[in-house]
Write a protein that holds these residues in place. Structure first.
Motif, PDB file in Angstrom:
ATOM      1  N   LEU A 132     -69.078   0.333  18.071  1.00 49.19           N
ATOM      2  CA  LEU A 132     -67.724   0.816  17.795  1.00 49.19           C
ATOM      3  C   LEU A 132     -67.674   2.334  17.932  1.00 49.19           C
ATOM      4  O   LEU A 132     -68.642   3.031  17.625  1.00 49.19           O
ATOM      5  CB  LEU A 132     -67.288   0.441  16.374  1.00 49.19           C
ATOM      6  N   VAL A 133     -66.530   2.838  18.389  1.00 51.17           N
ATOM      7  CA  VAL A 133     -66.325   4.284  18.498  1.00 51.17           C
ATOM      8  C   VAL A 133     -64.977   4.649  17.888  1.00 51.17           C
ATOM      9  O   VAL A 133     -64.051   3.842  17.872  1.00 51.17           O
ATOM     10  CB  VAL A 133     -66.368   4.760  19.970  1.00 51.17           C
ATOM     11  N   VAL A 134     -64.898   5.875  17.372  1.00 47.47           N
ATOM     12  CA  VAL A 134     -63.619   6.430  16.946  1.00 47.47           C
ATOM     13  C   VAL A 134     -63.187   7.435  17.997  1.00 47.47           C
ATOM     14  O   VAL A 134     -63.977   8.281  18.415  1.00 47.47           O
ATOM     15  CB  VAL A 134     -63.721   7.103  15.564  1.00 47.47           C
ATOM     16  N   LEU A 135     -61.934   7.317  18.447  1.00 49.70           N
ATOM     17  CA  LEU A 135     -61.437   8.247  19.454  1.00 49.70           C
ATOM     18  C   LEU A 135     -60.023   8.702  19.109  1.00 49.70           C
ATOM     19  O   LEU A 135     -59.272   7.978  18.442  1.00 49.70           O
ATOM     20  CB  LEU A 135     -61.479   7.626  20.853  1.00 49.70           C
ATOM     21  N   PRO A 136     -59.663   9.904  19.559  1.00 45.82           N
ATOM     22  CA  PRO A 136     -58.310  10.394  19.301  1.00 45.82           C
ATOM     23  C   PRO A 136     -57.325   9.727  20.243  1.00 45.82           C
ATOM     24  O   PRO A 136     -57.683   9.324  21.344  1.00 45.82           O
ATOM     25  CB  PRO A 136     -58.418  11.888  19.609  1.00 45.82           C
ATOM     26  N   THR A 137     -56.083   9.585  19.807  1.00 46.11           N
ATOM     27  CA  THR A 137     -55.001   9.192  20.713  1.00 46.11           C
ATOM     28  C   THR A 137     -53.818  10.111  20.442  1.00 46.11           C
ATOM     29  O   THR A 137     -53.886  10.996  19.602  1.00 46.11           O
ATOM     30  CB  THR A 137     -54.565   7.713  20.540  1.00 46.11           C
ATOM     31  N   ASP A 138     -52.736   9.874  21.163  1.00 43.90           N
ATOM     32  CA  ASP A 138     -51.537  10.699  20.998  1.00 43.90           C
ATOM     33  C   ASP A 138     -50.779  10.359  19.716  1.00 43.90           C
ATOM     34  O   ASP A 138     -49.890  11.111  19.318  1.00 43.90           O
ATOM     35  CB  ASP A 138     -50.608  10.521  22.200  1.00 43.90           C
ATOM     36  N   THR A 139     -51.116   9.241  19.081  1.00 40.54           N
ATOM     37  CA  THR A 139     -50.400   8.848  17.857  1.00 40.54           C
ATOM     38  C   THR A 139     -51.273   9.116  16.637  1.00 40.54           C
ATOM     39  O   THR A 139     -51.034  10.049  15.883  1.00 40.54           O
ATOM     40  CB  THR A 139     -49.988   7.367  17.924  1.00 40.54           C
ATOM     41  N   LEU A 183     -68.157   9.233  16.950  1.00 38.64           N
ATOM     42  CA  LEU A 183     -66.831   9.695  16.540  1.00 38.64           C
ATOM     43  C   LEU A 183     -66.472  10.908  17.403  1.00 38.64           C
ATOM     44  O   LEU A 183     -67.166  11.923  17.375  1.00 38.64           O
ATOM     45  CB  LEU A 183     -66.842  10.059  15.056  1.00 38.64           C
ATOM     46  N   VAL A 184     -65.434  10.769  18.200  1.00 39.61           N
ATOM     47  CA  VAL A 184     -64.980  11.856  19.076  1.00 39.61           C
ATOM     48  C   VAL A 184     -63.920  12.663  18.322  1.00 39.61           C
ATOM     49  O   VAL A 184     -62.865  12.142  17.961  1.00 39.61           O
ATOM     50  CB  VAL A 184     -64.394  11.310  20.391  1.00 39.61           C
ATOM     51  N   ASP A 185     -64.213  13.938  18.076  1.00 41.70           N
ATOM     52  CA  ASP A 185     -63.337  14.805  17.285  1.00 41.70           C
ATOM     53  C   ASP A 185     -62.563  15.734  18.209  1.00 41.70           C
ATOM     54  O   ASP A 185     -63.122  16.659  18.786  1.00 41.70           O
ATOM     55  CB  ASP A 185     -64.179  15.612  16.296  1.00 41.70           C
ATOM     56  N   ALA A 186     -61.257  15.474  18.348  1.00 42.12           N
ATOM     57  CA  ALA A 186     -60.407  16.335  19.184  1.00 42.12           C
ATOM     58  C   ALA A 186     -59.342  17.030  18.339  1.00 42.12           C
ATOM     59  O   ALA A 186     -58.257  17.327  18.833  1.00 42.12           O
ATOM     60  CB  ALA A 186     -59.768  15.512  20.286  1.00 42.12           C
ATOM     61  N   GLY A 187     -59.644  17.267  17.051  1.00 43.17           N
ATOM     62  CA  GLY A 187     -58.670  17.927  16.191  1.00 43.17           C
ATOM     63  C   GLY A 187     -57.618  16.948  15.707  1.00 43.17           C
ATOM     64  O   GLY A 187     -57.709  15.737  15.938  1.00 43.17           O
ATOM     65  N   PRO A 188     -56.591  17.448  15.034  1.00 45.37           N
ATOM     66  CA  PRO A 188     -55.551  16.566  14.491  1.00 45.37           C
ATOM     67  C   PRO A 188     -54.834  15.794  15.599  1.00 45.37           C
ATOM     68  O   PRO A 188     -54.587  16.333  16.679  1.00 45.37           O
ATOM     69  CB  PRO A 188     -54.587  17.531  13.789  1.00 45.37           C
ATOM     70  N   ALA A 189     -54.520  14.525  15.336  1.00 49.52           N
ATOM     71  CA  ALA A 189     -53.745  13.735  16.299  1.00 49.52           C
ATOM     72  C   ALA A 189     -52.357  14.361  16.428  1.00 49.52           C
ATOM     73  O   ALA A 189     -51.706  14.640  15.427  1.00 49.52           O
ATOM     74  CB  ALA A 189     -53.629  12.293  15.826  1.00 49.52           C
ATOM     75  N   PRO A 190     -51.898  14.596  17.663  1.00 53.94           N
ATOM     76  CA  PRO A 190     -50.634  15.310  17.845  1.00 53.94           C
ATOM     77  C   PRO A 190     -49.411  14.550  17.348  1.00 53.94           C
ATOM     78  O   PRO A 190     -48.427  15.153  16.926  1.00 53.94           O
ATOM     79  CB  PRO A 190     -50.567  15.539  19.354  1.00 53.94           C
ATOM     80  N   GLY A 191     -49.479  13.214  17.379  1.00 58.13           N
ATOM     81  CA  GLY A 191     -48.299  12.434  16.988  1.00 58.13           C
ATOM     82  C   GLY A 191     -48.229  12.191  15.502  1.00 58.13           C
ATOM     83  O   GLY A 191     -47.249  12.506  14.839  1.00 58.13           O
ATOM     84  N   GLY A 192     -49.302  11.612  14.965  1.00 58.65           N
ATOM     85  CA  GLY A 192     -49.358  11.327  13.545  1.00 58.65           C
ATOM     86  C   GLY A 192     -48.581  10.101  13.115  1.00 58.65           C
ATOM     87  O   GLY A 192     -48.579   9.731  11.950  1.00 58.65           O
ATOM     88  N   GLU A 193     -47.891   9.472  14.047  1.00 58.58           N
ATOM     89  CA  GLU A 193     -47.124   8.259  13.747  1.00 58.58           C
ATOM     90  C   GLU A 193     -47.523   7.174  14.737  1.00 58.58           C
ATOM     91  O   GLU A 193     -47.709   7.434  15.917  1.00 58.58           O
ATOM     92  CB  GLU A 193     -45.620   8.539  13.865  1.00 58.58           C
ATOM     93  N   ALA A 194     -47.681   5.951  14.233  1.00 57.67           N
ATOM     94  CA  ALA A 194     -48.149   4.848  15.075  1.00 57.67           C
ATOM     95  C   ALA A 194     -47.142   4.529  16.179  1.00 57.67           C
ATOM     96  O   ALA A 194     -45.963   4.897  16.105  1.00 57.67           O
ATOM     97  CB  ALA A 194     -48.397   3.618  14.212  1.00 57.67           C
ATOM     98  N   SER A 195     -47.618   3.818  17.193  1.00 57.31           N
ATOM     99  CA  SER A 195     -46.749   3.448  18.306  1.00 57.31           C
ATOM    100  C   SER A 195     -45.724   2.405  17.868  1.00 57.31           C
ATOM    101  O   SER A 195     -45.930   1.669  16.901  1.00 57.31           O
ATOM    102  CB  SER A 195     -47.576   2.894  19.469  1.00 57.31           C
ATOM    103  N   THR A 196     -44.630   2.360  18.598  1.00 57.37           N
ATOM    104  CA  THR A 196     -43.636   1.293  18.427  1.00 57.37           C
ATOM    105  C   THR A 196     -44.113   0.072  19.209  1.00 57.37           C
ATOM    106  O   THR A 196     -44.522   0.197  20.361  1.00 57.37           O
ATOM    107  CB  THR A 196     -42.266   1.754  18.956  1.00 57.37           C
ATOM    108  N   ILE A 197     -44.104  -1.087  18.563  1.00 57.51           N
ATOM    109  CA  ILE A 197     -44.555  -2.316  19.219  1.00 57.51           C
ATOM    110  C   ILE A 197     -43.343  -3.174  19.570  1.00 57.51           C
ATOM    111  O   ILE A 197     -42.525  -3.482  18.693  1.00 57.51           O
ATOM    112  CB  ILE A 197     -45.512  -3.125  18.324  1.00 57.51           C
TER     113      ILE A 197
END
Length: 219
Positions: A29-36, A169-183
């Motif tokens: 398992l890996v942790v990665l940043p996304t836009d949300t 764990l890939v650390d790219a700073g704070p997630a820019p969105g901070g809110e989950a995607s709309t499904i």
């Protein structure tokens, strides 16, 4: 405890992407940043790794993870009978905070849990995430948190909740969105919102109304 990789220089970023890709190939398992928010990911085609992902989050098979992809074209490799209104949404909002639920391709050899023949797919708008996905192929990715806890919006929060379960764990700073995607459920004649998130109903319907496929707000 997971190995943590910063991404503040091109060299660090390459090392982080490579480490995450290799971990996925090993079934870890890996942790990665996304836009949300931050996500915890596993090879979508590795049933054991997907089970470990659900276990790390404290989830059962009744809550299968969505799949992140690096290209719009991958949608047709994973989903079948994709309606035109879903394609319009994808064209407008990918990469971005939109997850579409479609009928899955019956030929796929995978086990994401009790999906009832569907797959939830998203292309994130985050360069580091896309670089990882380009090397790994589709990843089963869920928000990096224990079920019932708020989604991690930075690497510290992800490490606190999931550090013992992930290899990298890939650390790219704070997630820019901070809110989950709309499904959006796209398996019917018109879309249905399954989870409210970063994209509003109004934004979705700006795309859908010209197609006479507007989503009715079900409250």
């Amino acid at each position: 405890m997971s190995d943590r990789y910063p991404t503040s220089t091109p060299e660090e970023r390459e090392e982080a992407v490579e480490a995450a890709s290799l971990a996925v190939q090993r079934g870890e398992l890996v942790v990665l940043p996304t836009d949300t928010v931050y996500g915890v990911g596993a090879d979508a085609f590795d049933p054991v790794a997907v089970r470990e992902l659900l276990s790390a989050k404290g989830r059962g098979r009744d809550m299968p993870p969505p799949v992140l992809v690096s290209a719009v074209t991958t949608l047709d490799a994973l989903a079948s009978r994709v309606p035109e209104y879903a394609r319009a949404l994808v064209e407008e909002f990918w990469p971005g905070p939109l997850t579409v639920v479609c009928h899955q391709q019956t030929s796929l050899q995978w086990d994401l849990g009790d999906t009832r023949g569907t797959v939830a797919v998203r292309m994130p708008d985050h360069e580091v995430a896309l670089e990882v996905l380009e090397r790994t192929g589709p990843l089963a990715v869920s928000s990096a948190n224990r079920t019932g806890m708020p989604a991690a919006v930075d690497a510290d929060q992800a490490e606190e909740m999931l550090g013992d379960a992930v290899a990298v764990l890939v650390d790219a700073g704070p997630a820019p969105g901070g809110e989950a995607s709309t499904i959006v459920d796209c398996t019917g004649d018109r879309g249905r919102i399954l989870r409210r998130g970063a994209l509003s109903l109004e934004r979705l319907n700006e795309v859908l109304e010209p197609l006479d496929a507007a989503i009715v707000d079900e409250g």
